[in-house]
Design a protein around this motif. Sequence first.
Motif, mmCIF file in Angstrom:
data_model
loop_
_atom_site.group_PDB
_atom_site.id
_atom_site.type_symbol
_atom_site.label_atom_id
_atom_site.label_comp_id
_atom_site.label_asym_id
_atom_site.label_seq_id
_atom_site.Cartn_x
_atom_site.Cartn_y
_atom_site.Cartn_z
ATOM 1 N N LEU A 105 0.863 -1.178 0.000
ATOM 2 C CA LEU A 105 0.000 0.000 0.000
ATOM 3 C C LEU A 105 0.899 1.228 0.000
ATOM 4 C CD1 LEU A 105 -3.226 0.850 1.154
ATOM 5 C CD2 LEU A 105 -1.585 1.963 2.629
ATOM 6 N N LEU A 106 0.567 2.196 -0.830
ATOM 7 C CA LEU A 106 1.290 3.470 -0.864
ATOM 8 C C LEU A 106 0.371 4.535 -0.314
ATOM 9 C CD1 LEU A 106 2.629 3.193 -4.523
ATOM 10 C CD2 LEU A 106 3.833 2.606 -2.421
ATOM 11 N N ASP A 107 0.914 5.422 0.538
ATOM 12 C CA ASP A 107 0.086 6.516 1.034
ATOM 13 C C ASP A 107 0.402 7.799 0.269
ATOM 14 O OD1 ASP A 107 2.340 7.704 2.216
ATOM 15 O OD2 ASP A 107 1.694 7.338 4.268
ATOM 16 N N THR A 108 -0.347 8.841 0.547
ATOM 17 C CA THR A 108 -0.199 10.095 -0.185
ATOM 18 C C THR A 108 1.117 10.798 0.106
ATOM 19 O OG1 THR A 108 -1.484 11.203 1.535
ATOM 20 C CG2 THR A 108 -2.684 10.486 -0.436
ATOM 21 N N ALA A 109 1.824 10.388 1.159
ATOM 22 C CA ALA A 109 3.140 10.958 1.470
ATOM 23 C C ALA A 109 4.274 10.155 0.822
ATOM 24 C CB ALA A 109 3.349 11.017 2.982
ATOM 25 N N GLY A 110 3.921 9.105 0.071
ATOM 26 C CA GLY A 110 4.932 8.299 -0.595
ATOM 27 C C GLY A 110 5.481 7.165 0.239
ATOM 28 N N LYS A 111 4.909 6.923 1.417
ATOM 29 C CA LYS A 111 5.367 5.807 2.252
ATOM 30 C C LYS A 111 4.740 4.511 1.744
ATOM 31 C CE LYS A 111 6.180 8.578 6.313
ATOM 32 N NZ LYS A 111 5.672 8.996 7.590
ATOM 33 N N ARG A 112 5.486 3.418 1.900
ATOM 34 C CA ARG A 112 5.069 2.108 1.416
ATOM 35 C C ARG A 112 4.882 1.169 2.594
ATOM 36 N NH1 ARG A 112 8.582 -1.780 -2.377
ATOM 37 N NH2 ARG A 112 6.871 -2.758 -3.474
ATOM 38 N N PHE A 113 3.773 0.424 2.593
ATOM 39 C CA PHE A 113 3.442 -0.494 3.681
ATOM 40 C C PHE A 113 3.268 -1.900 3.107
ATOM 41 C CE2 PHE A 113 1.925 3.724 4.622
ATOM 42 C CZ PHE A 113 2.400 3.949 5.895
ATOM 43 N N ALA A 114 3.934 -2.877 3.715
ATOM 44 C CA ALA A 114 3.863 -4.263 3.263
ATOM 45 C C ALA A 114 2.564 -4.908 3.735
ATOM 46 C CB ALA A 114 5.057 -5.047 3.800
ATOM 47 N N GLY A 115 2.076 -5.849 2.934
ATOM 48 C CA GLY A 115 0.882 -6.596 3.290
ATOM 49 C C GLY A 115 1.138 -7.557 4.439
ATOM 50 N N LEU A 116 0.078 -7.835 5.192
ATOM 51 C CA LEU A 116 0.127 -8.730 6.354
ATOM 52 C C LEU A 116 -0.932 -9.812 6.211
ATOM 53 C CD1 LEU A 116 0.087 -5.885 9.046
ATOM 54 C CD2 LEU A 116 2.115 -7.091 8.199
ATOM 55 N N ASN A 117 -0.735 -10.934 6.874
ATOM 56 C CA ASN A 117 -1.735 -12.004 6.919
ATOM 57 C C ASN A 117 -2.641 -11.868 8.133
ATOM 58 O OD1 ASN A 117 -1.237 -13.392 4.572
ATOM 59 N ND2 ASN A 117 0.257 -14.756 5.496
ATOM 60 N N THR A 118 -2.923 -10.662 8.566
ATOM 61 C CA THR A 118 -3.773 -10.417 9.728
ATOM 62 C C THR A 118 -5.238 -10.546 9.329
ATOM 63 O OG1 THR A 118 -2.130 -8.909 10.645
ATOM 64 C CG2 THR A 118 -4.373 -8.715 11.507
ATOM 65 N N ALA A 119 -5.968 -11.426 9.985
ATOM 66 C CA ALA A 119 -7.382 -11.624 9.680
ATOM 67 C C ALA A 119 -8.208 -10.445 10.193
ATOM 68 C CB ALA A 119 -7.871 -12.915 10.320
ATOM 69 N N THR A 120 -9.175 -10.025 9.377
ATOM 70 C CA THR A 120 -10.088 -8.948 9.774
ATOM 71 C C THR A 120 -11.527 -9.405 9.576
ATOM 72 O OG1 THR A 120 -10.260 -7.925 7.588
ATOM 73 C CG2 THR A 120 -8.406 -7.218 8.984
ATOM 74 N N THR A 121 -12.452 -8.611 10.083
ATOM 75 C CA THR A 121 -13.869 -8.913 9.904
ATOM 76 C C THR A 121 -14.327 -8.590 8.481
ATOM 77 O OG1 THR A 121 -14.485 -6.734 10.750
ATOM 78 C CG2 THR A 121 -14.424 -8.558 12.347
ATOM 79 N N ALA A 122 -13.453 -8.008 7.647
ATOM 80 C CA ALA A 122 -13.808 -7.703 6.256
ATOM 81 C C ALA A 122 -14.085 -8.981 5.476
ATOM 82 C CB ALA A 122 -12.691 -6.906 5.591
ATOM 83 N N GLY A 123 -13.423 -10.072 5.862
ATOM 84 C CA GLY A 123 -13.599 -11.341 5.165
ATOM 85 C C GLY A 123 -12.356 -12.184 5.295
ATOM 86 N N PRO A 124 -12.362 -13.362 4.677
ATOM 87 C CA PRO A 124 -11.234 -14.274 4.827
ATOM 88 C C PRO A 124 -9.973 -13.746 4.163
ATOM 89 C CG PRO A 124 -12.808 -15.137 3.236
ATOM 90 C CD PRO A 124 -13.425 -13.913 3.834
ATOM 91 N N SER A 125 -8.859 -13.890 4.870
ATOM 92 C CA SER A 125 -7.576 -13.511 4.284
ATOM 93 C C SER A 125 -7.015 -14.719 3.537
ATOM 94 C CB SER A 125 -6.607 -13.020 5.354
ATOM 95 O OG SER A 125 -6.500 -13.940 6.399
ATOM 96 N N PHE A 126 -6.038 -14.444 2.681
ATOM 97 C CA PHE A 126 -5.357 -15.537 1.997
ATOM 98 C C PHE A 126 -4.596 -16.366 3.021
ATOM 99 C CE2 PHE A 126 -5.478 -12.631 -1.737
ATOM 100 C CZ PHE A 126 -5.988 -13.506 -2.680
ATOM 101 N N PRO A 127 -4.398 -17.657 2.755
ATOM 102 C CA PRO A 127 -3.489 -18.435 3.608
ATOM 103 C C PRO A 127 -2.058 -17.942 3.390
ATOM 104 C CG PRO A 127 -4.230 -19.749 1.743
ATOM 105 C CD PRO A 127 -4.984 -18.447 1.690
#
Length: 173
Positions: A105-127
Motif C-alpha cells: 500500500l502506498l500513502d499520499t506521502a509516498g510511504k510504502r506499507f507491506a501486506g500482512l496475513n492479519t485476519a479482519t472482519t472484512a472477510g477471509p484472508s489468503f493463507p
Amino acid sequence: MPGGRAPARVPRRPRLRGALATVALLGPLLLGAGPDGSGETVSLAGNEPGQRLDVTLVRVVDPASPADPEGPAADASTRLLAARFRLENTGTVEYNDSPAPAAHLLDTAGKRFAGLNTATTAGPSFPDTVTLGPGGSAEGFVTFRLPKDAGPAAVQFALNGGLADDVGQWSLP
C-alpha cells in the motif's frame, strides 16, 4: 471501464524517498479505482517462464477491524486497511506464492506499507501460501497497518513475493 481508467502496470523502480517518491510513485501512474476497489484486472508476469496471474482488486475496507479481539490490532496511532484480491493463474506453470508480501500500500506521502496475513472482519484472508494450477483461482484479503492519519493512495501487487519486475497498481480515492 467502471471507475475510470484502467489500473497500471508499473515497472519496478528503485526505492525513492520524500517528495521525489511521491511524484515518482503516485504522479501519473495512479489510475482509477472505485471506492470499494476498481474491479479492473491486470495481467502480471512472474520472474520465471510460464508464471502469469490475472490480478483484480475487488474491494477495499478502510478501516478494517481485527477478526480476533485477542489478536494483533491497530493501536491508538494506527488503523488496519484490508484489500480483497482475486488471483487467476493464466500461466502455464503452478503458482505457489504468498500474497501478503506480494502486496503493498502506498500513502499520499509516498510511504510504502507491506501486506500482512492479519485476519479482519472484512472477510477471509489468503493463507500464508496459495497454490494454483493453471486455470485455478483464489480470492482473499491482504491487510495493511498504517498510521491513522495516512491517506491511502494506491495498492500494488507483484508475483514472486512482491519481487517480480511486473507490478500492478490501482489508485484509491
